[in-house]
Design an enzyme around this catalytic site. Structure first.
Site, PDB file in Angstrom:
ATOM      1  N   GLU A   1      40.829  32.194  30.811  1.00 52.13           N
ATOM      2  CA  GLU A   1      41.059  32.628  32.300  1.00 52.13           C
ATOM      3  C   GLU A   1      42.007  31.368  32.942  1.00 52.13           C
ATOM      4  OE1 GLU A   1      38.398  33.942  36.123  1.00 52.13           O
ATOM      5  OE2 GLU A   1      37.536  33.127  34.427  1.00 52.13           O
TER       6      GLU A   1
ATOM      7  N   HIS B   1      43.451  35.702  31.444  1.00 53.57           N
ATOM      8  CA  HIS B   1      42.714  36.575  32.123  1.00 53.57           C
ATOM      9  C   HIS B   1      42.750  36.329  33.663  1.00 53.57           C
ATOM     10  CE1 HIS B   1      38.236  38.178  32.591  1.00 53.57           C
ATOM     11  NE2 HIS B   1      38.192  37.492  33.640  1.00 53.57           N
TER      12      HIS B   1
ATOM     13  N   ASP C   1      40.233  35.872  39.696  1.00 56.70           N
ATOM     14  CA  ASP C   1      39.593  37.009  40.670  1.00 56.70           C
ATOM     15  C   ASP C   1      40.318  36.746  41.997  1.00 56.70           C
ATOM     16  OD1 ASP C   1      38.395  34.922  41.188  1.00 56.70           O
ATOM     17  OD2 ASP C   1      36.393  35.424  40.277  1.00 56.70           O
TER      18      ASP C   1
ATOM     19  N   ASP D   1      43.866  34.191  22.461  1.00 57.75           N
ATOM     20  CA  ASP D   1      44.565  35.000  23.357  1.00 57.75           C
ATOM     21  C   ASP D   1      44.267  36.267  23.584  1.00 57.75           C
ATOM     22  OD1 ASP D   1      46.598  34.964  25.118  1.00 57.75           O
ATOM     23  OD2 ASP D   1      48.161  35.625  23.816  1.00 57.75           O
TER      24      ASP D   1
END
Length: 603
Positions: free
Chosen positions: A510, A454, A104, A501
């Site tokens: 992530e 991710h 993020d 995956d």
């Protein structure tokens, strides 16, 4: 409220100086990761090992991919853009730069400072590995990008910014770095609202890296002198001292940083602060000499015993080494320090032997399987609870510490040294493809590497009409990630060695700054010691497709694969109907019985 600096003039001059100057010149042309197909090619005995060199290069490249702020003209990642250029404006400061923490766009000081400490510690013992890989300049570049931001985040002796960005707002956004949502608030700890752990951990990062730039060594035969820069080392040391004084002497007392900044608890809540104080004191001792070094060493002993940290190394109670828990690293670093600089510990009754006993007690519980940790059927070290949301990270950190300790010849016997090295290499091999999934868990390294990390940055998804929402089907929109996030180490498989995956599964897929750090050190160590190729060169391309599990995972991110206990909703309704009908019959029968009794009594 705008912040007015109260820095001492000498430190203010250092802080405002162009600390990014005088760093090593980057290679031309720049290093860029090769296609993943190269991971199937053995190095054929080249020296230095070409495959380990590539892996170290890719891992450092990952940090370029995670950069925030105004990117330099020599930025190597063509698909990254300038971003978050107003960070700090809410407090009248420039807090641009640094690194995005994971998949993020939030910046967290606590895990970042742990990551930088870990990398600098690794370079202190295996700096020659970066030289052999021709990556020392990139190591320098990576460290300074993070350290220079930490300098910005520490604008006065008793103020440290610990988070930039709103975690809730950021988690709702799944898009490129061009449209990161605002506002991005800046959160601080200070003298009246302190955070002992965050201040001490950041002090440890500054001190470890100051030791590296000061050309201090923990292993003279494997260290590097190419990073020596006394001016930069002085800047880092000054910040380390101020932050340690803040951690130990704030007028608000000692407390975990999320007490002052509860917003950080959502992602990185700390469990205590004695371990950060102890490891910071040890690294500060490494930056000093004479009585100053001894004073910091004595402090480390005090924090270690007053916090009863040794208990966390005992079989059955053994903790992990990560962004929150530093305890397993303390006896390893203390043993290195006492071995390399005997005078530092000479006046203490806690000597090298005491640290060796503590470190080996911890490692033996893991290697012999007498503690709470255990190996999966496929061979991955798991710590119940701690490994649930990032299975590879605890194992990699143990391998890094164990390899460091053994190859520093600190073990009490050659046999123990050999067993530690073998165990650490087993964990490293698992991460690099010697596992039931045939997956090297480093993005872009091999055709079987994870292809769906991710990561909002690499996915390339653009929310429609400027919305902040993620796609309805995160796993398939877009069908293929727009960019390869080279060097990103993912969370890893489940406790049964299975890996799906899936982009939506942040537990398994992530990436994060601290996930990559221990593998970087292990790669540098492998180059120094001339280890054979990473295991993934032996893994057949496409082997993962043949064993990829069906169904879905069951973890904190994805519950589709969780077995439901009890009855289904329909079953519960049916049972409810039956119970209701039976209840009515019993009531009716009871009423009839009461009527008969009363009738008989009347007559």
């Amino acid at each position: 409220m705008r912040f007015v600096s109260t820095l001492p003039l000498s430190l203010l001059a250092l802080t405002l100086s162009p600390t990014g100057l005088a760093q090593l010149a980057l290679p031309k042309p720049p290093y860029t990761p090769p296609d993943s197909s190269s991971g199937t090619q053995p190095s054929n005995g080249t020296t230095p090992n070409a495959q380990w060199s590539t892996l170290v290069g890719n891992l450092l490249y990952f940090y370029d991919e995670q950069r925030s702020g105004k990117l330099p003209s020599d930025e190597r990642v063509p698909w990254r853009n300038d971003s978050a250029l107003d960070d700090g404006s809410d407090v009248g400061l420039d807090l641009t730069g640094g690194y995005y923490d994971a998949g993020d766009y939030v910046k967290y000081t606590f895990p970042l400072s742990f990551t930088l400490m870990s990398i600098c510690w690794g370079a202190l013992d295996a700096g020659q590995g970066y030289e052999l890989a021709n990556q020392t300049a990139y190591l320098d570049d990576t460290l300074r990008w993070g350290l220079d931001w930490l300098i910005k985040a520490h604008p006065s002796p008793n103020t440290l910014f610990v988070q930039v960005g709103d975690g809730n707002l950021d988690n709702a956004y799944w898009g490129t770095d061009r449209n990161i949502p605002t506002p991005r608030p800046s959160y601080q700890i200070n003298d009246t609202s302190p955070g002992t752990d965050a201040a001490a951990q950041t002090s440890a990062a500054f001190a470890a890296c100051s030791a590296l730039y000061s050309n201090r060594t923990l292993s003279a035969s494997t260290s590097t002198s190419l990073l020596a820069n006394s001016s930069y080392a002085s800047v880092l040391r000054a910040h380390a001292h101020d932050l340690y004084a803040f951690a130990t002497g704030a007028s608000g007392g000692m407390q975990t940083y999320q007490t002052a900044v509860p917003q950080s608890a959502e992602a990185y809540a700390s469990s205590g602060y004695h371990d950060e104080l102890a490891i910071a004191a040890l690294f500060l001792a490494l930056t000093e000499s004479g009585s100053n070094a001894t004073t910091f060493y004595t402090d480390a002993v005090k924090w270690y015993y007053s916090g009863s940290l040794g208990q966390q190394l005992h079989a059955g109670d053994e903790t992990v080494f990560n962004w929150d828990a530093k305890v397993p690293g303390i006896p390893v670093l203390a043993a290195q320090l006492a071995s390399a600089y005997p005078d530092v510990a000479s006046g203490s009754n806690v000597t090298l032997q005491a640290w060796q006993q503590a470190a080996q007690g911890y490692f033996d519980a893991i290697v012999n399987g007498t503690g709470r940790s255990h190996l999966t059927d496929g061979g991955l070290l798991l710590f119940p609870g701690d490994s649930d949301e990032a299975s590879l990270n605890p194992a990699l950190n143990v391998a890094m510490l164990m390899m460091r300790y053994a190859r520093a010849n600190l073990t009490s016997s050659q046999d123990i040294r050999d067993r530690y090295i073998a165990f650490a290499q087993g964990q490293l091999g698992y991460v690099l493809g010697k596992n039931p999934m045939f997956v090297p868990y480093v993005v872009g390294t091999h055709p079987n590497s994870p292809s769906n990390p991710h990561s909002a940055i690499s996915t390339g998804y653009a929310p429609p009409n400027g919305s902040l929402s993620a796609p309805d089907d995160l796993d398939n929109d877009p069908p293929q990630e727009a960019y390869v996030l080279y060097g990103g180490v993912v969370g890893g498989p489940d406790a049964n060695d299975r890996f799906w995956d899936l982009r939506s599964d942040w537990v398994q897929n992530e990436v994060a700054l601290d996930y990559t750090a221990p593998l970087l050190t292990l790669g540098a160590q492998a180059l120094v010691w001339g280890d054979s190729d990473p295991y993934y060169t032996q893994v057949k391309a496409g082997a993962y497709d043949e064993v990829r599990p069906s169904g879905w995972p069951c973890d904190a991110a994805v519950q589709k694969g969780c077995k439901r206990s009890g009855l289904s909703t329909g079953g519960k309704i049916a049972v409810g109907v039956v119970v209701s009908v039976v209840g009515l019959i019993l009531i009716a029968m009871g009423g009839y019985w009461v009527w008969r009794v009363r009738r008989n009594n009347r007559y």
